[in-house]
Write a protein that holds these residues in place. Structure first.
Motif, PDB file in Angstrom:
ATOM      1  N   THR A 290       0.836  -1.206   0.000  1.00  0.00           N
ATOM      2  CA  THR A 290       0.000   0.000   0.000  1.00  0.00           C
ATOM      3  C   THR A 290       0.862   1.245   0.000  1.00  0.00           C
ATOM      4  OG1 THR A 290      -1.788  -1.154   1.141  1.00  0.00           O
ATOM      5  CG2 THR A 290      -1.789   1.243   1.283  1.00  0.00           C
ATOM      6  N   GLN A 291       1.971   1.213   0.742  1.00  0.00           N
ATOM      7  CA  GLN A 291       2.865   2.374   0.758  1.00  0.00           C
ATOM      8  C   GLN A 291       3.439   2.617  -0.631  1.00  0.00           C
ATOM      9  OE1 GLN A 291       2.827   4.398   3.332  1.00  0.00           O
ATOM     10  NE2 GLN A 291       1.435   2.884   4.199  1.00  0.00           N
ATOM     11  N   ARG A 292       3.968   1.546  -1.249  1.00  0.00           N
ATOM     12  CA  ARG A 292       4.518   1.708  -2.607  1.00  0.00           C
ATOM     13  C   ARG A 292       3.421   2.231  -3.547  1.00  0.00           C
ATOM     14  NH1 ARG A 292       5.664  -1.826  -7.004  1.00  0.00           N
ATOM     15  NH2 ARG A 292       3.553  -2.539  -6.665  1.00  0.00           N
ATOM     16  N   ASP A 293       2.211   1.740  -3.367  1.00  0.00           N
ATOM     17  CA  ASP A 293       1.118   2.132  -4.255  1.00  0.00           C
ATOM     18  C   ASP A 293       0.565   3.517  -3.923  1.00  0.00           C
ATOM     19  OD1 ASP A 293       1.588  -0.181  -5.553  1.00  0.00           O
ATOM     20  OD2 ASP A 293      -0.229  -1.228  -4.897  1.00  0.00           O
ATOM     21  N   GLU A 294       1.148   4.165  -2.907  1.00  0.00           N
ATOM     22  CA  GLU A 294       0.785   5.557  -2.641  1.00  0.00           C
ATOM     23  C   GLU A 294       1.362   6.495  -3.684  1.00  0.00           C
ATOM     24  OE1 GLU A 294       1.158   6.916   1.334  1.00  0.00           O
ATOM     25  OE2 GLU A 294      -0.464   5.617   1.993  1.00  0.00           O
ATOM     26  N   VAL A 295       1.976   5.914  -4.684  1.00  0.00           N
ATOM     27  CA  VAL A 295       2.271   6.705  -5.873  1.00  0.00           C
ATOM     28  C   VAL A 295       0.958   7.359  -6.337  1.00  0.00           C
ATOM     29  CG1 VAL A 295       1.998   4.779  -7.510  1.00  0.00           C
ATOM     30  CG2 VAL A 295       3.587   6.634  -8.051  1.00  0.00           C
ATOM     31  N   ASP A 325       5.261  14.209   1.261  1.00  0.00           N
ATOM     32  CA  ASP A 325       5.198  13.077   2.200  1.00  0.00           C
ATOM     33  C   ASP A 325       4.784  11.797   1.478  1.00  0.00           C
ATOM     34  OD1 ASP A 325       5.833  14.901   4.153  1.00  0.00           O
ATOM     35  OD2 ASP A 325       3.846  14.921   5.093  1.00  0.00           O
ATOM     36  N   GLU A 326       3.806  11.904   0.590  1.00  0.00           N
ATOM     37  CA  GLU A 326       3.328  10.705  -0.112  1.00  0.00           C
ATOM     38  C   GLU A 326       4.394  10.185  -1.078  1.00  0.00           C
ATOM     39  OE1 GLU A 326       1.075   9.503   1.341  1.00  0.00           O
ATOM     40  OE2 GLU A 326      -0.458  10.939   1.928  1.00  0.00           O
ATOM     41  N   ALA A 327       5.185  11.095  -1.632  1.00  0.00           N
ATOM     42  CA  ALA A 327       6.312  10.652  -2.469  1.00  0.00           C
ATOM     43  C   ALA A 327       7.295   9.859  -1.600  1.00  0.00           C
ATOM     44  CB  ALA A 327       7.000  11.849  -3.124  1.00  0.00           C
ATOM     45  N   ARG A 328       7.504  10.335  -0.373  1.00  0.00           N
ATOM     46  CA  ARG A 328       8.385   9.588   0.546  1.00  0.00           C
ATOM     47  C   ARG A 328       7.778   8.247   0.912  1.00  0.00           C
ATOM     48  NH1 ARG A 328       8.923  11.350   5.258  1.00  0.00           N
ATOM     49  NH2 ARG A 328       7.501  13.118   5.145  1.00  0.00           N
ATOM     50  N   HIS A 329       6.470   8.207   1.168  1.00  0.00           N
ATOM     51  CA  HIS A 329       5.843   6.931   1.516  1.00  0.00           C
ATOM     52  C   HIS A 329       6.010   5.931   0.366  1.00  0.00           C
ATOM     53  CE1 HIS A 329       3.078   9.116   4.617  1.00  0.00           C
ATOM     54  NE2 HIS A 329       4.362   9.187   4.892  1.00  0.00           N
ATOM     55  N   THR A 330       5.900   6.441  -0.852  1.00  0.00           N
ATOM     56  CA  THR A 330       6.105   5.584  -2.026  1.00  0.00           C
ATOM     57  C   THR A 330       7.538   5.051  -2.049  1.00  0.00           C
ATOM     58  OG1 THR A 330       4.519   6.988  -3.203  1.00  0.00           O
ATOM     59  CG2 THR A 330       5.867   5.506  -4.529  1.00  0.00           C
ATOM     60  N   ASP A 406       3.545  10.915  10.023  1.00  0.00           N
ATOM     61  CA  ASP A 406       3.160  11.714   8.850  1.00  0.00           C
ATOM     62  C   ASP A 406       1.649  11.740   8.681  1.00  0.00           C
ATOM     63  OD1 ASP A 406       5.799  12.221   8.188  1.00  0.00           O
ATOM     64  OD2 ASP A 406       5.934  10.627   6.683  1.00  0.00           O
ATOM     65  N   GLU A 407       1.041  10.566   8.743  1.00  0.00           N
ATOM     66  CA  GLU A 407      -0.405  10.492   8.466  1.00  0.00           C
ATOM     67  C   GLU A 407      -1.212  11.281   9.493  1.00  0.00           C
ATOM     68  OE1 GLU A 407      -1.263   9.764   5.682  1.00  0.00           O
ATOM     69  OE2 GLU A 407       0.040   8.203   4.882  1.00  0.00           O
ATOM     70  N   ARG A 408      -0.716  11.334  10.734  1.00  0.00           N
ATOM     71  CA  ARG A 408      -1.421  12.154  11.736  1.00  0.00           C
ATOM     72  C   ARG A 408      -1.437  13.612  11.303  1.00  0.00           C
ATOM     73  NH1 ARG A 408       0.928   9.012  16.940  1.00  0.00           N
ATOM     74  NH2 ARG A 408      -0.810   7.575  17.180  1.00  0.00           N
ATOM     75  N   GLY A 466      -7.763   1.676  -0.189  1.00  0.00           N
ATOM     76  CA  GLY A 466      -6.519   1.940   0.547  1.00  0.00           C
ATOM     77  C   GLY A 466      -6.394   3.433   0.744  1.00  0.00           C
ATOM     78  N   GLU A 467      -5.228   3.852   1.232  1.00  0.00           N
ATOM     79  CA  GLU A 467      -5.070   5.302   1.377  1.00  0.00           C
ATOM     80  C   GLU A 467      -5.068   5.923   0.000  1.00  0.00           C
ATOM     81  OE1 GLU A 467      -2.518   8.991   2.005  1.00  0.00           O
ATOM     82  OE2 GLU A 467      -1.495   7.232   2.726  1.00  0.00           O
TER      83      GLU A 467
HETATM   84 FE   LIG Z   1       0.813   8.117   2.920  1.00  0.00          FE
END
Ligand SMILES: [Fe+2]
Ligand SMILES: [Fe+2]
Length: 467
Positions: A290-295, A325-330, A406-408, A466-467
């Protein structure tokens, strides 16, 4: 021009005012100085500089406007960039431009400009340049416009401004521009290499060269980024004049990915479960994927910046930060998949959420990803981290700990952003969002309409998208 004359005439006046220095006081001061034992470093900065507060503010306002527009412009392209690395970097660069805009905005406020005037400022000439730059025919042309034309011109202008403004009276401007340049250097360096990679991979260099020249002439026709350069003729014809820019609505991926959007569930997508459904192993892999797919979250938040452009600077800035942040999560997801022993590209990429959100009104897309998705992550992540600790799964504890933090912040910032997008009340917003996602998920075949009146629940959306 007037600034230079002003300074000269002031200087001339000053020389006519007599200096009334008293010999005893002066020699006493010299005597005291001789008795002072410390030889501190000599400050060599000189008083002077080319700009008044007014001229400083005029230039900074243009810089601010360029930065704000570049942040928005990159956001508009997030769905339409297929290449994974370029999409990730773009997520980062959106924040670099947003943060430059914020620093300039704060400094402008200190230079006699009201926040309301800064935020309402528009420049149709700069808009014409941005619209044309956005009319790039592919991501390689986009990078040429954003980085090689606009980015480089801004970098040069910032360096000149640092050299030209008064280093004593205007020190805060110099400090802020140096901080911005700290982001610009790696960003523009990366862009050079990325454009070279496109060319080596088969993109026509001559086409990029023609586009670069066209945009440079267009920037020259509005006096460059400062507006103070001699103007050349506007090049013609402009792409944006015959076909106004419209952002893409379809999430694109490069050929290394296999994607799916007919379900939100990884096991269904894979055709065969890797682990037992409720096992820790399954939850763990789902979290990392899911994190990778936060692309797709880069695409969502980037697109929101474009869709709500000029409504509220703070909302744009917060969205820019979330996009980074989402780029980092990816990136975290990609690297964690490797750390877990996978080739990240062997695992299919989920496009369900982004496919639904892409063409959607930003209020409902934001409600889905923020009020359902990110809130949903926070509901389960504490339990996941606890289990990971018990199992001494250091990889998962490490990444989930940072992602939770981050998500908080995303959930917190989301409240203000949603308010800027819609006047609907919470219940109405949730109801409409669930209806729209039901429609979309049914059309994708991700859920089956098995009742007459059917709307997916909040929990279903958390699970499916997902997110
Ligand atoms: Fe995220
Ligand atoms: Fe998030």
């Amino acid at each position: 021009m007037s600034t230079t004359n002003e300074l000269l005439s002031n200087g001339a006046q000053a020389s006519e005012i007599p200096t009334v220095s008293r010999p005893q006081e002066r020699s006493a001061a010299a005597e005291r100085a001789r008795g002072f034992p410390y030889r501190f470093p000599r400050d060599r900065r000189q008083l002077g500089g080319k700009f008044s507060v007014g001229e400083n503010a005029r230039r900074l306002l243009r810089f601010f406007y360029f930065e704000r527009r570049l942040m928005q412009a990159l956001g508009a392209w997030t769905l339409s960039i297929p290449e994974f690395e370029v999409k990730l970097e773009t997520g980062r660069h959106i924040f670099y431009h947003g943060d430059a805009a914020r620093l300039l905005r704060d400094r402008l406020h200190e230079q006699e400009t009201r926040f309301a005037d800064i935020d309402q400022h528009r420049d149709t000439e700069i808009d014409r340049f941005i619209e044309e730059m956005l009319s790039a025919s592919d991501p390689a042309e986009l990078l040429v416009g954003i980085h090689q034309v606009a980015g480089r011109a801004l970098q040069t202008a910032y360096r000149h401004h640092v050299d030209d403004t008064d280093p004593v009276t205007d020190a805060p401007t110099i400090r802020l521009l140096r901080r911005v340049l700290t982001d610009y250097e790696p960003m523009l360096e990366w862009a050079e290499e990325a454009i070279a990679a496109y060319v080596e991979g088969g993109v026509d260099e001559a086409r990029l060269g023609a586009w670069r020249w066209h945009l440079k002439r267009l920037l020259g026709s509005i006096g460059g980024v400062t507006g103070a350069d001699p103007r050349n003729e506007q090049p013609g014809p402009l792409r944006a004049a015959s076909k106004p820019f419209q952002r893409g609505t379809v999430p694109l991926r490069d050929v290394r990915f296999e994607t799916f959007k007919n379900t939100g569930d990884y096991d269904t997508a894979d055709g065969e479960a890797r682990f037992a459904k409720d096992s820790y192993e399954n939850l763990r892999l789902r979290f990392i994927r899911t994190q990778r797919d936060e692309v797709d979250a880069i695409e969502a938040f980037g697109t929101f910046i474009w869709d709500i452009r000029f409504k509220d600077f703070q909302a744009e800035y917060d969205l820019a930060r979330i996009t980074w942040d989402e780029a980092r999560h990816t990136e975290i997801g990609h690297r964690a998949l490797q750390a877990a022993g996978y080739d990240p590209f062997e695992l299919r990429n989920r496009l369900t959420g982004s496919t639904c959100r892409g063409p959607m009104d930003p209020a409902f897309a934001m409600a889905e990803i923020n009020l359902f998705g990110e809130v949903g992550v926070l509901k389960t992540i504490n339990g996941l981290i606890d289990t990971a600790r018990e199992r001494q799964d250091a990889l998962l504890v490490h990444i989930a700990d940072f992602i939770r933090a981050d998500e908080r912040t995303h959930v917190r910032k989301g409240q203000h952003i949603v308010k800027c997008m819609t006047s609907l009340g919470a219940q109405e917003l949730e109801r409409r969002t669930r209806e729209l996602f039901t429609e979309c998920l049914v059309s994708l075949g991700a859920v089956k309409p098995d009742m007459d009146v059917f709307t997916v629940s909040r929990e279903d959306i958390e699970q499916l998208v997902g997110e």
